[in-house]
Each structure stands twice: as C-alpha cells, then as structure tokens.
Write an enzyme that holds these catalytic residues in place. Structure first.
Site, PDB file in Angstrom:
ATOM      1  N   GLU A   1       0.550  -1.441   0.442  1.00 47.78           N
ATOM      2  CA  GLU A   1       0.124  -0.195  -0.068  1.00 47.78           C
ATOM      3  C   GLU A   1       0.692   1.399  -0.389  1.00 47.78           C
ATOM      4  O   GLU A   1       1.953   0.977   0.829  1.00 47.78           O
ATOM      5  CB  GLU A   1      -1.168  -0.287   1.395  1.00 47.78           C
ATOM      6  CG  GLU A   1      -2.233   0.985   1.508  1.00 47.78           C
ATOM      7  CD  GLU A   1      -2.398   1.472   2.322  1.00 47.78           C
ATOM      8  OE1 GLU A   1      -1.736   1.070   3.478  1.00 47.78           O
ATOM      9  OE2 GLU A   1      -3.918   2.169   2.895  1.00 47.78           O
TER      10      GLU A   1
ATOM     11  N   ARG B   1       5.522 -13.795   8.575  1.00 50.14           N
ATOM     12  CA  ARG B   1       6.211 -12.106   9.037  1.00 50.14           C
ATOM     13  C   ARG B   1       7.611 -12.553   9.664  1.00 50.14           C
ATOM     14  O   ARG B   1       7.976 -12.920  10.457  1.00 50.14           O
ATOM     15  CB  ARG B   1       6.350 -11.380  10.011  1.00 50.14           C
ATOM     16  CG  ARG B   1       5.185 -10.373   9.256  1.00 50.14           C
ATOM     17  CD  ARG B   1       4.310  -9.268  10.264  1.00 50.14           C
ATOM     18  NE  ARG B   1       2.701  -8.484   9.744  1.00 50.14           N
ATOM     19  CZ  ARG B   1       3.350  -7.511   8.952  1.00 50.14           C
ATOM     20  NH1 ARG B   1       4.651  -7.281   8.557  1.00 50.14           N
ATOM     21  NH2 ARG B   1       2.068  -6.987   7.961  1.00 50.14           N
TER      22      ARG B   1
ATOM     23  N   LYS C   1       4.876   2.179  10.730  1.00 49.55           N
ATOM     24  CA  LYS C   1       4.743   3.710  10.022  1.00 49.55           C
ATOM     25  C   LYS C   1       4.639   4.871  10.910  1.00 49.55           C
ATOM     26  O   LYS C   1       5.417   5.647  10.887  1.00 49.55           O
ATOM     27  CB  LYS C   1       3.065   3.590   8.580  1.00 49.55           C
ATOM     28  CG  LYS C   1       3.895   2.885   8.052  1.00 49.55           C
ATOM     29  CD  LYS C   1       3.596   2.611   6.698  1.00 49.55           C
ATOM     30  CE  LYS C   1       2.810   1.683   5.999  1.00 49.55           C
ATOM     31  NZ  LYS C   1       1.986   1.387   4.939  1.00 49.55           N
TER      32      LYS C   1
END
Length: 814
Positions: free
Chosen positions: A44, A270, A280
């Site tokens: 994204e 992950r 972020k």
RNA sequence: AGGGAUAUGGUGUAAUGGCAGCACAACGGUUUUUGGAACCGUUUGUCUAGGUUCGAAUCCUGGUAUCCCUGCCA
C-alpha cells in the site's frame, strides 16, 4: 508431463531456499495446474519501503525468478486517504535499486475500479451481496462476537432490484459518507469473524491521488485484493500470516465469480529484525520529535535510509536470502544483517586510513618527508580476487601491484587517541610510553615522551621512527598532519538499546523508573521511545588521508581498523567532507575489555540478549515463576454421561481404554467404528481408527469401510502379515476404498520373505552404502536405524522388523 | 472466552516414519603489517505428558506457551 524447473543451486544471485511455498509451486508446475507461475508484491503506497518489506518482496520476486515465472509490482492504493504518488514513486524506486525489474507489469489497483465495480454488480445480481444501511456501531453490534453469532440487519433481506438500485446510486454519489455499504452475504454465524458478511464497498467522498473525484465508493481489501490477483493472472499470492482468516473470503469470491484458472493465497510468517521497529506511525513520531532527521536518516530501517547509509543492494538481498520461510512469525538476529553488510563490503571497499579522534605525534628519525606507495587491498583479498585483478576506487580492475595510492609521511602525524595509553590495560597491543608499535606501512616507532593538559588528557606525543630494525606487537593507523584532509565522521549505532523495542522490557528499566513503574510495565504505546539509544549518533572531527580526494564520490572505503565508511550523499561537500560509518569492523578487543571491565562500554552499548539471559539464569537456577507455579496443567475435560456409556461399550468390545476414550468423545470416529466387526479384531480396528485414520476421517476423505478392516486385522494378529504391510495397505485403502486385504493378496504382499531373501536384501543394502557401513563399524551405531529402514524399503515392508534387526546386527558386525 | 495459526541450539532454518544437518552468533586455536578477513576446531537443540510403531522432530490424544481475528484500514 514436464519436469518443473528446479531452482539454481549455484551462482551469485541470492536464492530463496526451498520452503513450503516452493514445494507447492513445484507440485503445481509438475501437475500442469499452471504453465508458468506469476507472483506479485502488493504494497500500500502509504509509507516508505523498509527492511520488513525486503523479506516479502524478495520472496515474491525471487521465487518467480527461480521458477521461470514473472513477477508484478502492484500498488494496493484503494484507500484514497492514505495512498500518495510520492510513496508510489519511492517504493518503486527503492525496489528498482534492489535490482528488481518487473518490466511492464506495474499495476495500480485504482486503475481497475471500473472492473471491480462490475463484479460487485454481478454479486448483487447473484444474490451474493446486499446493501446495508446501518451505522458502523450498529453493524459492529450485530456482528456478534466469538460467543454470539451475528444477527442479520433489517436490510439483509432487500431484494436484488433494490440492492442494485442502491449500489448504483451509491456510485453516483447520491449518499453521504457512511450512509450505506455493500456487504457480501456469506455467513453471519461463522466462527470465522471475517466471514460474517464482510463489507465490500464503502462510501468515501474525497480526492484519490490518481482517480481524483471520479469515485465516491471504494472497494475494501478483501474484495479488491483477490480480484486484482485474478485480473493480473497471478497464480501464487503470498501474504503474511495475519491474513489466514481472510483466505476464506478470497476463496469464496473466486468461487462465486467463477475464476478459472484462479490464484491461491498462501501465508508465510513475518520476519522482524532485532533493535528495529517498522511501524509507520512509530517511525513518523521519531521524525516529528526530532529523534532522527527524516525518513532517510541513516539510522532508520527504511530502504532510503539504508541506501544513504551506504549499504549496497547486494548486501540487502544477501540478507533476505539468509532468512528462512515458514509459518511462524519470527525475529531475526541483527547480526545476520550486519554480517551480510560486512561480507559484501569486505570485497568491495578499498582500504585507506583515517584518524577519527586525532592526537599529534612528532616523529624524530625521519630524514625527510616522503610519499609511501601503499596497497589498497590486504593480502587475502588479493589472493582471492577473481582473475588475479583487483579494483581501484574508480572501478577499474588492475594488477594488484598497481592497486596502490600515495600516502605522504612527514614528521608530524596524527594517530588515534585510543591507540596511545599511558596506563595500558592487560593485553594492550598499541603505543605505550617507551613501547613500540608499527605504523601501518611506515615502520616501527617508539614513544619517548608525551604531554598532557591540566585534565590529564594526552595532547602531544614524541616518538622515534626506528624503521624495520625493531619489534612491535601491534599495528596502528595514522595520517600525515600537513597533508591530511579534515573531515567530519558520523558514527551510527543501532537506534534502540533493546532487541525488541516494541515489547515490554521489565528487566531493562533503570532502577528509579522501575521503582515507580507499575509492576515494571511500561505504558504500552510510547514505551519504545524510552529505549532509544542516546549514543546512536556520534559526530567526530578528524582527518582522512589525501588520496580520497581523487576518488569517485560514491566510493565505499574501509578506514583501517575503524570500519566501513562513505561520503554522506546528502551532506558531504567537496570542501567539507562528511563520512558516515556504514558499519563497524568486528572488534574482539573492545568486546574483551568490555567483558573484563564488567560494565557497559564507553559508548553505552547494550549487551547482547544472550549474555544477560545467561547471567540471570546462571545465578538463579530455575526460579519457579509464582505465576505459573500455582497453575497445575489442566487435564482433558471430563466425559459426558453419554460418552461414558460409549467408553464402557467400546472397552467391553476389547478396545484399549485410551483408544476408546478418544473415540468416545468424537462423533466421527464413533460413527466409523459402529460398522466395525465386533469380534477379536475390534481392538486392532479401534487402534487403527485412532492412530492412522483419524485425520482422514475428520477431513471426510476416508473411503474404506470399517467392516473391511477385520480380515486385515486377523491376518496381522495371525502373524501372516507384517505391521508395515498392513499399515501401508490401510493408508492406500483409506484413499481408494478398496478392501485392504484384497489389495494385499492381489499384489502378493502376503507372500512372506524367506531367510535367504532377507540375507540377500541385507547384503545389497550393505553393498550400496559402504560409507555408512564403515561409519557404523567405526562406532556410529545410530546408523542401525538407517540400515533397518533401507532393508525395510528394499523388501517392500515384507521383512519382519525384529528379525531384520537381529540379522542386520550380525551382518554389520561381521 | 469462540475460531485460526505456530512450536527444532542463543538466533534463523533442514531433515516429508530411519544418521538431528546447515548458517549466523559465542568460545578456542592457526594465520595475518587491520584486535578485520581467512582457515581449523568446540559448546549448545526437537515445548510437555502419554499413545501408535522394530523405529517418532515427523503420525495420534491431552496439556502448555506465543501470535492472529470481533475497522466502513491494508
């Protein structure tokens, strides 16, 4: 049938190690399910790519590469409030920097809004989607929770025409944000919350960075992502583990919209990196609070920052290839990354000298100033260089004898402050009063005297150049004072003091904070800020040898004994050099002095996790945790009266208590054994049911009838069959539905095995494995299992294992 | 709590019922005009309790631990 392309086993490009996804791919290629594979990396565009993305993009791209497929870069830019062109460009740029080339296969989800919408109408027409008009709060309430099934909203029963009309008017912009949503009609009572009628479209009036205000309804991830995969022709859609539950929607959509061939979603665990955060929001806060200078601050985990730091794309990819793939979320040791960076630079960075914290030395015994010709490369790099040629900073490959630079030497030089000690610790191999040390490439010196300031700090050393006619224990680097070029050096270190800055670090808190903290727990969200390393940036002013002025700006150097550096691409100027340290050299001396000092080193580095855990466990062996000590392990839930009755009946039929107990609590198993023959074979059939058939029974894939198992059991207990043959037949019968004993008789597997045949089989196995045989005879008796396995395989399982072991043993020893 | 996923040295992984292997880290040694690199060696592991099997890291059952799911984010 064609052979699936195998991944290359050698070569310089880092490869994805075989894993459960490559296994699936090989199977799909082999079976012809897909001719070529297509993968995609779908970020994204709402932030910069970071080291966390490296792993996923490497897996997506390199896997496709290895199997001769193609890979796409796709922007999942369906949220107009987050996606921006700046991030699109940055992500694509950073991935290109890593060396990926997706050719024309660069997609934007937002380019396909029209097609998505048509599929949405199709779902409505099929009765698979409806427009809901409750408030978000109401929808959450109606969804229920893990204990409570969802309840339909009053709009779930709207007819198709009304739904279609409303959807079109949503699209036309007739409604304000939040007035309606389009929902899939799946299953409101599913234990998988994702399936409780997920939202497909929401109304959002705003500006999309590519579509402007053309749209006021936007698709959700669960609708857009599978569709986009299918539209692009993706075959293997890899994503991280948190999307496991979403796969049910993915499959539902593919099925309802009849995509064939269709993509499949596979999830991997992950990979985090120690001492690093990737959120972020948290990274942004570091910038906003001035803890770092921006997204490209060399201490940041973004690719932009690592680029500016001087890490090469090759090192980053080598790092990615080191990390394994599986279905567990894991945290990778920072040393793995550091090792990849050092390993890459060792063969890439010419050696020069720079003094970061200078002390002046006046040399006597040097007749006149001169210029030494010193090699750029140490002996081992020269020895290992391909073709016998080594690189100059310009990139030109030359004979090692020509890979030199001029280094001026005069009677005034600078050496590193740490390389002189008036009171040297044990094991110190550098300059001491009256002691000797070698100046790299210039001969041996002896310190005759030194001056200090009022604080006792050494300000000036007087030394004599002894030439080669002396002995010295160590080597230090230096620069000539007159010709040296002043420069700023930025020494970066990890941003956080603890391996997991986002977790709780009860044992790390300073004493005073621990006293006032609530049970040592830090406030959940901002706690990472308190683990910031105050020494993550040190700025020093020193000198670098003048040869660097002639080199390309992007030359990466090893400053001998200091680490790898290059000019900061943003702030270094021709007349004001700024060198940033890419990574330190390994420093076993610093480590040993730190250890003997018993405290943290001068820079305040954390100890590695292992050392701290070691010391705590060593000093307090097995301190019983009060939290767990009280908690006795729970046992299985008690049986219901009905289950107790089953248990009693099953055991009276001969089933072992443990088997009967398992069958009694499982409807599927009960149903299966109901049709079993109730005679002396029942115990064996019950055992097979529990141990061999249970997984297949639950999956509904067992074809064989329980009644057909009795003859097999009779033969087995009668000794006319080996367990191995019986169980193999059982497994195959479960899949095919054939009666297992009939299968065995048809294939002659009950023929038995003569002693002579067994002897021969053992001889064959021994002959075929001479290495293992000698290893066994040399004492590696664990290989008995290996040989047994080989014999069993050779004889098709017909050999009696006990006999095999006995005969094999004498054969091995003889 | 309901559903889902996972568990192998300090870390990341391999072994697809038959030799617990590899890499990084750590430690020791050799070598070295970088306390780097290279080379050699050492230490350390199948979450737990049972079961099936000649044989279990692997299959079965129970337990424990960790993570994910109850956004009109992705």
């Amino acid at each position: 049938m064609t052979d699936a392309p195998k991944p290359p086993t050698s070569g310089n490009t880092p490869t994805v190690a075989p894993n459960f996804i490559t296994e699936i791919i090989e199977r799909d290629l082999q079976s012809g399910k897909y001719q070529t594979i297509v993968t995609r990396f779908p970020p994204e565009p709402s932030g910069y790519a970071h080291l966390g993305h490296v792993f996923a993009s490497f897996l997506d791209f390199q896997t496709a590469n290895q199997y001769g497929g193609r890979y796409h870069l796709r922007m999942d830019d369906t949220n107009p409030e987050l996606a921006t062109q700046e991030y699109v460009d940055a992500i694509a740029d950073d991935l290109k920097w890593l060396g990926w080339d997706w050719g024309e296969h660069f997609y934007y989800a937002s380019d396909n809004f029209e097609q998505y919408y048509e599929y949405a109408e199709q779902l409505v027409r099929q009765g698979d989607a409806y427009v809901d008009s409750v408030s978000p709060d109401e929808m959450a309430r109606l969804r229920g929770d893990s204990k409570t099934p969802g309840t339909p909203s009053e709009y779930r029963g709207r007819n198709m025409e009304e739904n279609l009309d409303l959807l079109r008017r949503m699209k036309a912009g007739e409604f304000p944000d939040g007035a309606h949503v389009l929902r899939a009609k799946i299953d409101l009572s599913s234990p998988n919350m994702k399936l409780r009628d997920p939202v497909l479209y929401r109304i959002l009036h705003g500006q999309h960075y590519r579509q402007g205000d053309r749209w006021c309804i936007y698709p959700m991830y669960d609708f857009q992502h599978p569709l986009q995969d299918a539209l692009e022709g993706v075959t293997h859609s890899m994503c991280s583990l948190e999307f496991v539950d979403n796969r049910a929607i993915y499959d539902w959509l593919m099925e309802r919209l009849n995509f064939d061939p269709r993509p499949h979603q596979y999830e991997f665990g992950r990979r985090g990196l120690e001492y690093t955060i990737t959120s972020k929001r948290k990274l942004r806060r570091l910038i906003e609070e001035g803890k770092v200078t921006g997204w490209d601050d060399p201490r940041m985990p973004t690719l932009r920052a690592q680029r500016r730091l001087g890490v090469t794309p090759e090192a980053v990819k080598a790092f990615a290839a080191q990390i394994g793939v599986n279905r567990t979320n894991r945290t990778v040791d920072l040393a793995v990354y550091e090792n990849a960076v050092r390993d890459d630079l060792n063969h890439r960075a010419p050696r020069v000298m720079a003094v970061l914290e200078p002390v002046k030395v006046t040399l006597s015994g040097l007749d006149e100033a001169k210029t030494l010709s010193l090699p750029y490369w140490p002996h081992d790099v020269v020895r290992d260089s391909p073709g016998g040629l080594v690189r100059l900073p310009t990139g030109e490959r030359v004979d090692p004898a020509k890979a030199v630079r001029g280094v001026p030497l005069s009677s005034e030089i600078y050496i590193e402050r740490e390389d002189f000690s008036a009171e040297p610790p044990k094991g110190y191999k550098r300059l001491t009063p009256g002691g000797t040390v070698r100046l790299r490439g210039a001969g041996i010196i002896r310190a005759d005297s030194f001056e200090t300031d009022d604080a006792g700090k050494v300000t000036h050393i007087h030394a004599t150049l002894l030439g080669e006619n002396a002995k010295a224990g160590g080597v230090i680097h230096w620069v000539s004072a007159a010709e040296a070029v002043p420069a700023e050096f930025r020494l970066y270190d990890r941003l956080f003091l603890v391996p997991n800055p986002e977790g709780e670090q009860a044992d790390f808190l300073p004493d005073d904070e621990e006293a006032q903290g609530e049970n040592g727990k830090a406030p959940a969200d901002a706690s990472y800020l308190r683990y910031l390393n105050p020494g993550s940036l040190r700025v020093l002013r020193g000198y670098v040898e003048p040869s660097v002025l002639r080199d390309p700006q992007d030359t990466r150097y090893q400053f001998e004994r200091q680490g790898y550096f290059w000019r900061d691409p943003v702030e270094s100027r021709e007349d004001a050099l700024v060198f940033g340290r890419i990574i330190t050299l390994k420093d076993t001396w610093a480590k040993s002095t730190e250890a003997s000092a018993g405290g943290p080193p001068s820079q305040g580095f954390p100890r590695k996790g292992r050392e701290s855990t070691e010391s705590t466990t060593a000093q307090a062996p097995l301190p019983t945790d009060p939290a767990t000590a009280h908690r006795a392990p729970r046992t299985a839930a008690p049986l219901t009266p009905a289950q107790e009755a089953h248990l009693a009946r099953l055991t009276s039929l001969g089933a072992a208590e443990a088997d009967a107990r398992i069958i009694a609590r499982d409807e599927v198993l009960l149903k299966f054994v109901e049709s079993a023959v109730q005679d002396g074979t029942f115990a064996q059939v019950a055992s097979w049911t529990v141990n061999d058939l249970v997984a297949g029974l639950r999956a509904g894939s067992v074809q064989v009838q329980a009644a057909d198992l009795a003859p097999l059991a009779r033969e087995l207990t009668g000794g006319r069959l080996t367990t191995r043959v019986a169980r193999d037949a059982l497994a195959r019968a479960a899949a095919s539905g054939e009666a297992p004993l009939a299968m065995i008789e048809r294939e002659g597997l009950n023929a038995g095995l003569s002693d002579a045949d067994l002897q021969e089989a053992i001889r064959d196995v021994l002959d075929a494995n001479p290495n293992e045989l000698s290893a066994y005879r040399a004492g590696k008796t664990a290989l008995l299992g290996f040989f047994t396995g080989q014999v069993m395989r050779d004889t098709g399982g017909k050999a009696e294992p006990k006999k095999v072991a006995a005969v094999l043993k004498s054969a091995l020893e003889g």
